[in-house]
Design an enzyme around this catalytic site. Structure first.
Site, mmCIF file in Angstrom:
data_model
loop_
_atom_site.group_PDB
_atom_site.id
_atom_site.type_symbol
_atom_site.label_atom_id
_atom_site.label_comp_id
_atom_site.label_asym_id
_atom_site.label_seq_id
_atom_site.Cartn_x
_atom_site.Cartn_y
_atom_site.Cartn_z
ATOM 1 N N LYS A 156 2.957 4.623 -0.918
ATOM 2 C CA LYS A 156 2.771 5.699 -1.904
ATOM 3 C C LYS A 156 4.141 6.144 -2.380
ATOM 4 O O LYS A 156 5.033 6.348 -1.554
ATOM 5 C CB LYS A 156 2.120 6.945 -1.270
ATOM 6 C CG LYS A 156 0.795 6.756 -0.623
ATOM 7 C CD LYS A 156 0.278 8.089 -0.080
ATOM 8 C CE LYS A 156 0.999 8.586 1.181
ATOM 9 N NZ LYS A 156 0.883 7.756 2.370
ATOM 10 N N GLU A 157 4.299 6.316 -3.678
ATOM 11 C CA GLU A 157 5.547 6.902 -4.161
ATOM 12 C C GLU A 157 5.685 8.298 -3.564
ATOM 13 O O GLU A 157 4.699 9.009 -3.408
ATOM 14 C CB GLU A 157 5.529 6.975 -5.698
ATOM 15 C CG GLU A 157 5.708 5.606 -6.316
ATOM 16 C CD GLU A 157 5.554 5.610 -7.828
ATOM 17 O OE1 GLU A 157 5.743 6.660 -8.455
ATOM 18 O OE2 GLU A 157 5.234 4.541 -8.371
ATOM 19 N N ASN A 176 -7.566 0.943 -3.650
ATOM 20 C CA ASN A 176 -7.194 1.891 -4.712
ATOM 21 C C ASN A 176 -8.423 2.411 -5.450
ATOM 22 O O ASN A 176 -8.487 3.586 -5.819
ATOM 23 C CB ASN A 176 -6.224 1.227 -5.702
ATOM 24 C CG ASN A 176 -4.776 1.391 -5.258
ATOM 25 O OD1 ASN A 176 -4.525 1.952 -4.187
ATOM 26 N ND2 ASN A 176 -3.845 0.909 -6.038
ATOM 27 N N GLY A 211 -3.113 10.062 -12.000
ATOM 28 C CA GLY A 211 -2.281 9.313 -12.934
ATOM 29 C C GLY A 211 -1.490 8.282 -12.153
ATOM 30 O O GLY A 211 -1.952 7.808 -11.110
ATOM 31 N N CYS A 228 -0.582 3.106 -10.624
ATOM 32 C CA CYS A 228 -1.524 2.241 -9.901
ATOM 33 C C CYS A 228 -2.995 2.552 -10.168
ATOM 34 O O CYS A 228 -3.707 1.719 -10.714
ATOM 35 C CB CYS A 228 -1.243 2.316 -8.399
ATOM 36 S SG CYS A 228 0.349 1.589 -7.984
ATOM 37 N N PHE A 239 -8.052 13.089 0.304
ATOM 38 C CA PHE A 239 -8.342 12.690 -1.076
ATOM 39 C C PHE A 239 -9.558 13.392 -1.657
ATOM 40 O O PHE A 239 -10.279 12.831 -2.475
ATOM 41 C CB PHE A 239 -8.491 11.151 -1.167
ATOM 42 C CG PHE A 239 -7.198 10.500 -1.552
ATOM 43 C CD1 PHE A 239 -6.187 10.346 -0.622
ATOM 44 C CD2 PHE A 239 -6.965 10.091 -2.852
ATOM 45 C CE1 PHE A 239 -4.972 9.799 -0.981
ATOM 46 C CE2 PHE A 239 -5.755 9.535 -3.224
ATOM 47 C CZ PHE A 239 -4.758 9.393 -2.279
ATOM 48 N N LYS A 260 -4.596 1.852 -13.825
ATOM 49 C CA LYS A 260 -4.645 0.450 -14.244
ATOM 50 C C LYS A 260 -5.428 -0.409 -13.247
ATOM 51 O O LYS A 260 -6.100 -1.360 -13.645
ATOM 52 C CB LYS A 260 -3.233 -0.103 -14.458
ATOM 53 C CG LYS A 260 -2.488 -0.461 -13.188
ATOM 54 C CD LYS A 260 -1.227 -1.255 -13.474
ATOM 55 C CE LYS A 260 -0.386 -1.485 -12.226
ATOM 56 N NZ LYS A 260 -1.000 -2.290 -11.182
ATOM 57 N N PHE A 314 0.811 -1.224 0.000
ATOM 58 C CA PHE A 314 0.000 0.000 0.000
ATOM 59 C C PHE A 314 0.842 1.271 0.000
ATOM 60 O O PHE A 314 0.314 2.360 0.189
ATOM 61 C CB PHE A 314 -0.949 0.003 1.215
ATOM 62 C CG PHE A 314 -1.945 -1.123 1.199
ATOM 63 C CD1 PHE A 314 -3.136 -0.995 0.491
ATOM 64 C CD2 PHE A 314 -1.687 -2.315 1.853
ATOM 65 C CE1 PHE A 314 -4.051 -2.039 0.450
ATOM 66 C CE2 PHE A 314 -2.594 -3.363 1.825
ATOM 67 C CZ PHE A 314 -3.792 -3.228 1.120
ATOM 68 N N LYS A 365 -6.596 -4.907 -1.904
ATOM 69 C CA LYS A 365 -5.722 -3.927 -2.571
ATOM 70 C C LYS A 365 -6.482 -3.179 -3.669
ATOM 71 O O LYS A 365 -6.451 -1.945 -3.747
ATOM 72 C CB LYS A 365 -4.505 -4.655 -3.154
ATOM 73 C CG LYS A 365 -3.620 -3.798 -4.030
ATOM 74 C CD LYS A 365 -2.964 -2.670 -3.273
ATOM 75 C CE LYS A 365 -2.317 -1.689 -4.223
ATOM 76 N NZ LYS A 365 -1.752 -0.527 -3.571
HETATM 77 P P1 NAD Z 1 8.156 -1.150 -11.640
HETATM 78 O O1 NAD Z 1 7.760 -1.227 -13.058
HETATM 79 O O2 NAD Z 1 8.730 0.106 -11.090
HETATM 80 O O3 NAD Z 1 9.206 -2.315 -11.324
HETATM 81 C C1 NAD Z 1 9.034 -3.633 -11.723
HETATM 82 C C2 NAD Z 1 10.420 -4.285 -11.809
HETATM 83 O O4 NAD Z 1 10.259 -5.677 -12.065
HETATM 84 C C3 NAD Z 1 11.272 -3.722 -12.941
HETATM 85 O O5 NAD Z 1 12.527 -3.303 -12.433
HETATM 86 C C4 NAD Z 1 11.428 -4.895 -13.908
HETATM 87 O O6 NAD Z 1 12.662 -4.914 -14.580
HETATM 88 C C5 NAD Z 1 11.279 -6.072 -12.956
HETATM 89 N N1 NAD Z 1 10.893 -7.319 -13.623
HETATM 90 C C6 NAD Z 1 9.886 -7.508 -14.501
HETATM 91 N N2 NAD Z 1 9.855 -8.797 -14.899
HETATM 92 C C7 NAD Z 1 10.857 -9.434 -14.239
HETATM 93 C C8 NAD Z 1 11.330 -10.763 -14.237
HETATM 94 N N3 NAD Z 1 10.757 -11.705 -14.984
HETATM 95 N N4 NAD Z 1 12.362 -11.058 -13.431
HETATM 96 C C9 NAD Z 1 12.954 -10.109 -12.681
HETATM 97 N N5 NAD Z 1 12.547 -8.824 -12.648
HETATM 98 C C10 NAD Z 1 11.507 -8.484 -13.426
HETATM 99 O O7 NAD Z 1 6.870 -1.578 -10.824
HETATM 100 P P2 NAD Z 1 6.401 -1.042 -9.384
HETATM 101 O O8 NAD Z 1 5.860 0.328 -9.517
HETATM 102 O O9 NAD Z 1 7.455 -1.335 -8.376
HETATM 103 O O10 NAD Z 1 5.153 -2.006 -9.108
HETATM 104 C C11 NAD Z 1 5.326 -3.397 -8.864
HETATM 105 C C12 NAD Z 1 3.985 -3.961 -8.444
HETATM 106 O O11 NAD Z 1 3.577 -3.349 -7.214
HETATM 107 C C13 NAD Z 1 2.848 -3.699 -9.427
HETATM 108 O O12 NAD Z 1 1.968 -4.790 -9.394
HETATM 109 C C14 NAD Z 1 2.162 -2.467 -8.860
HETATM 110 O O13 NAD Z 1 0.815 -2.396 -9.239
HETATM 111 C C15 NAD Z 1 2.305 -2.719 -7.368
HETATM 112 N N6 NAD Z 1 2.309 -1.503 -6.538
HETATM 113 C C16 NAD Z 1 2.972 -0.385 -6.966
HETATM 114 C C17 NAD Z 1 2.991 0.748 -6.152
HETATM 115 C C18 NAD Z 1 3.689 1.986 -6.608
HETATM 116 O O14 NAD Z 1 3.464 3.041 -5.980
HETATM 117 N N7 NAD Z 1 4.514 1.974 -7.640
HETATM 118 C C19 NAD Z 1 2.346 0.721 -4.904
HETATM 119 C C20 NAD Z 1 1.710 -0.438 -4.496
HETATM 120 C C21 NAD Z 1 1.696 -1.557 -5.324
#
Ligand code: NAD
Length: 439
Positions: A152-153, A209, A258, A261, A250, A264, A150, A205
């Site tokens: 947040k960036e 969102n 945008g 998360c 919020f 999509k 959960f 989750k």
């Molecule tokens: P991201 O795109 O920043 O990072 C994903 C990483 O996985 C990349 O570095 C990629 O190279 C790697 N990867 C992909 N396929 C691979 C493989 N087969 N083997 C090894 N590495 C591999 O994604 P993210 O933003 O960190 O999000 C990851 C997940 O977490 C998503 O499902 C997203 O919905 C969820 N999430 C993201 C956030 C967010 O704020 N970014 C918050 C909560 C949940």
């Protein structure tokens, strides 16, 4: 504990680093060789406040390392996290190809029983799918747990270290005990660690969102109507949000949500409902409202300057989808810039951290500036799109001098309209009409 985290993006890198920070030995694995090389060289491929120091401290202490070799990392590990991307398929559903690929690789690499934890955001049923894929590629026992993230960036480390809650989806008492132990340093203040069956964890989750996205689209819709009927959404927001049943969070109108998360995840949840023969009508509307809202600021520009913007320059402050991140995924700035350029304008962009990613996303479509006031020079108007702190109290007199026409579009209602007007600027906010109070 010895931990492997697969995927070193925003979630994987923060997860691995924070687990290392509390004493675990963590190997972060990614198939992107250049990313791993940069991490090994002490370079952080993403902008996330506070992350660099933590990565440095934990790599120096030997608790955190980076690798492209999943099999070597898995050997001797007690728990492996999957934190790879789950982007959107063309039909809106969740693309599980990376999760499937990692599951297969883990199965092939296992040399002992393992707990595999899925942190990626995935549709209900994915834990079972991952369990099946791994089991069909190994003879060792595997326990797949759902543990949605959960964070947040922009505040990811704080969110991970002090979560509002930790959600664990498992039917296994052993896996639940292991997860409790792993997370115990982060829930010491009594924040709940909720154990539930995997399907509920996966749904939690998406539902969380979807609710947040719904609040944003709701207030954006109200803001549009406020403008039409002569109300001020900032006042309305305060009036609504003071009700404890609603709450103030919020409910800030803006240029639409945008990021990697909300867009999509809203679509994936809706697609999941359709797959199961039903619809989530509210979420379809949330998505449609957001698409419209992303065009709202550009529409205001057209209303003010006319359909044909050729020969004009517009400055955009803030390109990332939100402040304190360099993430450009589905950023409203993209839609706004494309629309202005389509109408013949030249766009000058500034962002404190996202210029590199913006270049990848927008290429030569816009011109990039290192200094915010340089971007404004010679522009017909300034559009505030992402509310970075450094934009909150700009030198309005300087803006007036630099702009050809002294017009500002405040896409996040961060400026006080009266004050901007006092400085000779024409103010356009969201949901409050022109030259009204934006605070
Ligand atoms: P991201 O795109 O920043 O990072 C994903 C990483 O996985 C990349 O570095 C990629 O190279 C790697 N990867 C992909 N396929 C691979 C493989 N087969 N083997 C090894 N590495 C591999 O994604 P993210 O933003 O960190 O999000 C990851 C997940 O977490 C998503 O499902 C997203 O919905 C969820 N999430 C993201 C956030 C967010 O704020 N970014 C918050 C909560 C949940």
């Amino acid at each position: 504990m010895r931990i492997t985290v697969v995927g070193t993006g925003y979630v994987g890198l923060v997860t691995g680093t924070c687990f290392a920070e509390s004493g675990n030995t963590v190997t972060c694995v990614d198939h992107d060789i250049s990313k791993v090389e940069r991490l090994r060289a002490g370079e952080i491929p993403i902008y996330e406040p506070g992350l660099e120091e933590l990565v440095e401290r934990n790599t120096n202490s030997g608790r955190l390392s980076f690798s492209t070799d999943l099999a070597a990392a898995i050997d001797g590990t007690e728990v492996a996290f999957i934190a790879v991307g789950t982007p959107q398929c063309p039909d809106g559903s969740c693309d599980l190809s990376a999760v499937r690929a990692v599951a297969k690789e883990i199965g092939n690499a296992m040399t002992a029983p393992l707990v595999v934890v899925n942190k990626s955001t995935v549709p209900v049923g994915t834990s079972r799918l991952v369990q099946e894929i791994i089991s069909s590629n190994t003879s060792y026992s595997v326990n797949v747990v759902s543990n949605p993230e959960f964070l947040k960036e922009g505040a990811a480390i704080d969110d991970f270290m002090k979560p509002d809650r930790v959600v664990i989806g498992t039917d296994s008492d052993t896996a639940a005990a292991l997860m409790r132990e792993l997370y115990s340093p982060y829930v010491r203040t009594g924040k709940p660690l909720l154990i539930m069956e995997p399907a509920s964890a996966e749904m939690t989750k998406y539902a969380a969102n979807a609710m947040l996205a719904t609040k944003i689209s709701f207030i954006n819709d109200i803001a549009r109507l406020c403008e039409i009927v002569g109300a001020n959404v900032s006042k309305v927001r305060q009036g609504m949000g003071s009700d404890r049943r609603i709450g103030p969070h919020f409910l800030f109108p803006g240029v639409g949500y945008g990021g990697s998360c909300f867009p999509k995840d809203v679509r994936a949840l809706s697609a999941l409902a359709k797959e199961h023969g039903t619809t989530l009508d509210i979420l379809d509307a949330v998505d449609a409202v957001n698409d419209r809202q992303k065009k709202f600021l550009a529409e205001k520009v057209v209303e003010r300057f006319g359909e044909d913007l050729s020969g004009r320059v517009f400055a955009i402050w803030g390109l990332a989808f939100k402040p304190r991140t360099d993430d450009m995924r589905e950023a409203p700035s993209i839609v706004i810039a494309e629309e202005l350029v389509r109408r013949g304008a030249t766009v000058h962009g500034h962002d404190p951290e996202a210029i590199t990613n913006a270049r990848e996303e927008l290429g030569d479509l816009i011109e990039y500036f290192e200094h915010p006031y340089e971007a404004v020079s010679g522009a017909s108007a300034l559009l505030l799109v992402t509310e970075w702190n450094e934009y909150r109290r700009p030198e309005f007199d300087r803006l007036k001098d630099l702009l050809i026409e002294p017009v500002v579009f405040d896409g996040r209602n961060i400026w006080n309209a009266e004050m901007t007007v006092k400085h000779g600027l024409e103010y356009h906010g969201i949901g409050s009409g022109s030259s009204q109070d934006g605070d």
